[in-house]
Design a protein around this motif. Structure first.
Motif, PDB file in Angstrom:
ATOM      1  N   GLY A  31      -9.224   0.812   0.365  1.00 60.61           N
ATOM      2  CA  GLY A  31      -7.849   1.308  -0.032  1.00 60.61           C
ATOM      3  C   GLY A  31      -6.964   1.863   1.044  1.00 60.61           C
ATOM      4  N   HIS A  55      -7.456   0.718 -10.853  1.00 62.45           N
ATOM      5  CA  HIS A  55      -9.033   0.197 -10.925  1.00 62.45           C
ATOM      6  C   HIS A  55      -8.994  -0.710 -12.034  1.00 62.45           C
ATOM      7  CE1 HIS A  55      -9.915   2.710  -7.792  1.00 62.45           C
ATOM      8  NE2 HIS A  55      -9.553   4.083  -8.488  1.00 62.45           N
ATOM      9  N   SER A  77      -5.252   3.238  -5.327  1.00 62.25           N
ATOM     10  CA  SER A  77      -5.783   1.795  -5.994  1.00 62.25           C
ATOM     11  C   SER A  77      -5.641   1.850  -7.383  1.00 62.25           C
ATOM     12  CB  SER A  77      -6.948   1.713  -5.466  1.00 62.25           C
ATOM     13  OG  SER A  77      -7.182   1.366  -4.046  1.00 62.25           O
ATOM     14  N   GLY A 109       0.669  -1.178  -0.255  1.00 63.96           N
ATOM     15  CA  GLY A 109       0.014   0.137  -0.106  1.00 63.96           C
ATOM     16  C   GLY A 109       0.876   1.306   0.143  1.00 63.96           C
ATOM     17  N   THR A 161     -14.583   3.347  -8.711  1.00 64.94           N
ATOM     18  CA  THR A 161     -13.519   3.534  -7.669  1.00 64.94           C
ATOM     19  C   THR A 161     -13.716   2.092  -7.209  1.00 64.94           C
ATOM     20  OG1 THR A 161     -15.180   4.658  -6.123  1.00 64.94           O
ATOM     21  CG2 THR A 161     -13.563   5.881  -7.336  1.00 64.94           C
ATOM     22  N   SER A 179      -4.218   6.411   0.282  1.00 63.24           N
ATOM     23  CA  SER A 179      -3.974   4.980  -0.340  1.00 63.24           C
ATOM     24  C   SER A 179      -4.179   5.404  -1.956  1.00 63.24           C
ATOM     25  CB  SER A 179      -5.070   4.164   0.081  1.00 63.24           C
ATOM     26  OG  SER A 179      -6.481   4.474  -0.489  1.00 63.24           O
ATOM     27  N   ILE A 226     -11.889  -1.914  -6.220  1.00 63.69           N
ATOM     28  CA  ILE A 226     -10.692  -2.718  -5.986  1.00 63.69           C
ATOM     29  C   ILE A 226     -11.187  -3.769  -6.366  1.00 63.69           C
ATOM     30  CG2 ILE A 226      -9.117  -3.843  -4.409  1.00 63.69           C
ATOM     31  CD1 ILE A 226      -9.484  -1.396  -2.481  1.00 63.69           C
ATOM     32  N   THR A 253      -2.834  -4.285  -7.920  1.00 62.69           N
ATOM     33  CA  THR A 253      -1.270  -4.173  -7.814  1.00 62.69           C
ATOM     34  C   THR A 253      -0.288  -5.172  -7.777  1.00 62.69           C
ATOM     35  OG1 THR A 253      -2.337  -2.353  -6.026  1.00 62.69           O
ATOM     36  CG2 THR A 253       0.105  -2.854  -5.751  1.00 62.69           C
ATOM     37  N   GLU A 280      -4.112  -5.624  -2.481  1.00 60.13           N
ATOM     38  CA  GLU A 280      -5.027  -5.570  -3.699  1.00 60.13           C
ATOM     39  C   GLU A 280      -4.577  -6.096  -5.091  1.00 60.13           C
ATOM     40  OE1 GLU A 280      -5.998  -1.372  -4.851  1.00 60.13           O
ATOM     41  OE2 GLU A 280      -6.086  -0.835  -2.765  1.00 60.13           O
ATOM     42  N   SER A 288     -12.936   1.539  -3.175  1.00 63.70           N
ATOM     43  CA  SER A 288     -11.345   1.831  -2.848  1.00 63.70           C
ATOM     44  C   SER A 288     -11.350   2.887  -1.772  1.00 63.70           C
ATOM     45  CB  SER A 288     -10.720   2.337  -4.122  1.00 63.70           C
ATOM     46  OG  SER A 288     -11.303   3.538  -4.473  1.00 63.70           O
ATOM     47  N   ASP A 329     -15.463  -7.600  -5.082  1.00 65.62           N
ATOM     48  CA  ASP A 329     -14.774  -6.375  -5.354  1.00 65.62           C
ATOM     49  C   ASP A 329     -15.197  -5.414  -4.293  1.00 65.62           C
ATOM     50  OD1 ASP A 329     -14.291  -7.454  -7.807  1.00 65.62           O
ATOM     51  OD2 ASP A 329     -15.711  -6.069  -8.839  1.00 65.62           O
ATOM     52  N   PHE A 365      -6.394   4.944 -12.186  1.00 61.36           N
ATOM     53  CA  PHE A 365      -6.162   4.905 -10.687  1.00 61.36           C
ATOM     54  C   PHE A 365      -6.652   5.942  -9.896  1.00 61.36           C
ATOM     55  CE2 PHE A 365      -2.478   7.750 -10.023  1.00 61.36           C
ATOM     56  CZ  PHE A 365      -2.045   7.925 -11.066  1.00 61.36           C
TER      57      PHE A 365
END
Lengths: 474, 474
Positions: free
Chosen positions: B230, A314, A312, A252, B327, A310, B329, B238, B235, B226, B223, A337
């Protein structure tokens, strides 16, 4: 506050009707990010509901969508119930648009058919975010009427249809109406976030902001066959993936230079707020649906949700995304993102650092492809004074309905309008959530528990009585 | 070869009919990677066409798709035209399935409606890959019949419906029929690749292989929003982006340890083949649609297309992919990539190196997410002897129809069946392309030029005469 009892009783009596109201609302797929579903129908439906209860409503047109001038923005509903000059004026805000949803995303049931299981979980897109809470206010009016209890405040309503897509047009409307439609507002209450766990309500005095960006890389004139041209052409996907991989680490940590320096240090006073919060690592695991938390203790997890930024990633537009195998070199790809922001990260400061970072990363690649950086939408963080009588009133209402003191929290997800109301109206803004941590807003299988909807309706009504008691019109 | 003249004349006379035949074929969306469009209808249509010309046809069922047992594989068409024991038996192979295509991918016209512009470009999915060339053989039979010229060979046809999805089932069929249906085959001819430029035909004596992989990363149970999660959860996006970014550099260099060591060095003899090839950097730029070539000279570009490996990142399944902002994840994402292989990269050696690399990369991330490596499909490279009479015959046919000596080339895109025929039948395999470098196979706006289709039909027919002259039945 003994007159709350007949009100509570009517809420219980009317619960089937309130659930039908939510079912009707969920059935309207008001997805603000999809052109074809521009959610104006939902605004009209909501306006009719309020009028039927005796309220006055205007569906305010907000003009064309900036940058996409073929599209009308969804109208903002401006409503009022009661106009007694001796009563407190409480502005309630919510939104009637929803996130995208398709059964094929992994929903167990049709996302636009409210489906209630044996545990009382009411599944449907928008059930908890934010149609349930919006209808909570309407339910509260109706239950007061049926109970013969007078609403102790004038209720001023602002329900927008663009919240899930950057709230385009709303800030301008609020600024323009600050001294008109909103001029008598005394306090603001927003029900559009979630309890930290599943049992104990909370009051929320801050939210993170959200800066949403897109990285567009184009090269070949059209999609290419990877056999014919692989190894010969610069591939936009290769470049995009490199840049996206430079943004954040698996734990993160944001890798953009300078971002960390903008984050306000945690004070001792602030740190002391976290241990008492009723939240466990099991709650977190349940809301994540798996044991994938980065953090091993409650305080770290809460801080990284509430008061640290943070980032993320997407997804990618323009690349191959369906099941199966396609040997394509996509010609143009757009990586999406967003960064969740906290005090003291200013929107433009953050954007400047991000833009510098991604431009440097692209330059390093020495690619012949073309790179464009887009700011999709930005909303600033917001923090409020949690000792204001608006919060005291809400805390009393929570104790009355649920028998517990609420957690005092900050929220991870952005609700940019909080800041706008704070700045434009100069009044205290309170977040009074209805849903719980397991509601899966923005996700597949979004739901609102029946208990949260019905007791939440009681809470919203009770809050109006307590806030009328705590604050006298100046 | 004076009897070619009446044949050529009939091809010209029949060109409108041949174009209608292609239009009918393009109208069938035979996408082998989409369950709902399993392309059996196309196989039946093609079988009827061959029967109407007097050929015999069997649509051989290949059973269920491995790993997806609810799905029948598309049938393989086994056909024959002529059975004179004194004639040479020429096996022609093609495929009747196509890559996915949707208007919304960026097509200027409906991908399944053949649309001809003023330059004679015939746009449509499958026009050049591979319906046009397959129909070329049928057109050649028909034009021979109309011209009253006897076909000088027995034509054995093998047209599959799974080429764009790993040719599942085909290798088993060929192995099983090597000494039965295919037992008398003398030479093999495949028209399923492209000229290097737009003017000069080529004969192709090698193709790269293709190893297609998927990287699956899952974490949260569903899902997530975020904003809410987040900074708290590992994730999957990532992690996936990190691993994908470790595979290849923007200049096309594969970053997987050991891959380069498998590539056979370029001999002097081989290097000398490249300079004479009629191909310019302008041709390359035109086929790429932009100035995005990694290389600055013809020889480098050709070598990296024909005889060096490449790695392309195709896309991500499970992430946000539509326009707009979400938005989210994503809970589970699957990254797709493939490696084009060349001598001496063995499929399993490459897979072992790739698996080791991605496992090491994932371990480095110290993520709580779950990682799975999938081999989607693999096809080996193939190289043939370009001095075989099968090639000599084809070169003469090119000179007769186009008035030029063909380029002798290797191809970037894999055609795994070449290898299977070579290994199972032990006969020389020739690639005799119909389309040009600008045809955009696998891409948006795929097309086949009218000239290539009509003169290409002449070429396929002429080749049959020359190969019958060059090779006597043993």
């Amino acid at each position: 506050m003994s007159h709350l009892d007949p009100y509570f009783k009517q809420v219980d009596n009317l619960q089937d009707k309130f659930i039908e109201r939510l079912r009707d609302a969920v059935a309207i797929p008001s997805i603000s990010s999809e052109d074809a579903r521009r959610p104006d129908v939902m605004g009209e439906w909501l306006a009719e509901q309020i009028k039927a209860l005796g309220g006055t409503v205007e569906l305010r047109q907000l003009g064309k969508q900036p940058g996409r001038e073929h599209l009308d923005l969804p109208p903002c509903l401006l409503g009022r119930y009661g106009d007694d000059p001796n009563k407190l004026n409480v502005l309630v805000y919510g939104h009637y648009d929803v996130q995208p949803a398709q059964k094929s995303d992994g929903w167990a049931t049709d996302p636009f058919t409210l489906t209630i299981d044996e545990k009382g979980r009411m599944f449907g897109r928008g059930s908890t975010d934010d149609k349930g809470p919006v209808l909570g206010w309407l339910n509260a009016i109706e239950a007061h009427q049926k109970a013969g209890v007078e609403l102790p405040v004038n209720l001023i309503m602002c329900f927008e249809g663009m919240e899930e897509n950057g709230s385009e047009g709303l800030d301008d409307l609020i600024a323009a109406e600050a001294n008109k439609f909103f001029k008598d507002v005394d306090v603001v209450c927003i029900s559009d976030n979630y309890w930290l766990g599943t049992e104990k309500p909370c009051l929320t005095y801050g939210v993170r902001g959200c800066n949403y960006y897109a990285l567009e890389i184009s090269g070949p004139g059209q999609d290419l066959h990877s056999g014919v041209h692989g190894g010969v052409t610069h591939e936009p996907m290769t470049d995009l993936i490199k840049i996206m991989s430079s943004l954040v680490d698996p734990d993160g940590k944001i890798l953009i230079d300078g971002i960390d320096d903008l984050v306000a240090p945690v004070t001792e006073q602030e740190a002391a707020l976290y241990p008492p919060i009723a939240f466990t690592m099991d709650d977190l695991k349940e809301s994540l649906g798996n044991d994938v938390s980065i953090w091993t203790n409650k305080e770290d997890a809460l801080k990284h949700r509430m008061r640290y930024p943070s980032l993320s990633l997407h997804g990618i537009e323009g690349a191959f995304y369906t099941p199966g195998a396609k040997t394509v070199i996509p010609a143009k790809v757009i990586g999406k993102f967003s960064i969740r922001t906290v005090p003291n990260m200013e929107i433009d400061q953050v954007t400047k650092l991000v833009e510098k970072h991604v431009n440097e990363q692209f330059a390093k690649l020495k690619s012949k492809n073309t790179f464009k950086f887009h700011v999709v939408h930005c909303g600033k963080w917001w923090v409020e004074d949690p000792n204001h009588p608006n919060y005291t009133a809400a805390a009393k209402a929570v104790e009355r309905v649920f028998g517990v003191k609420p957690d005092m929290t900050r929220e991870g997800g952005s609700i940019p309008v909080t800041l706008t109301f704070q700045e434009q109206l100069g009044k205290n803004v309170l977040l009074l959530p209805m849903g719980s941590s397991t509601d899966m807003a923005h996700s597949t299988n979004e739901k609102l528990d029946k208990r949260n909807y019905i007791e939440g309706t009681k809470l919203l009504g009770a809050y109006l009585h307590y806030v009328a008691g705590e604050i006298k019109r100046s």
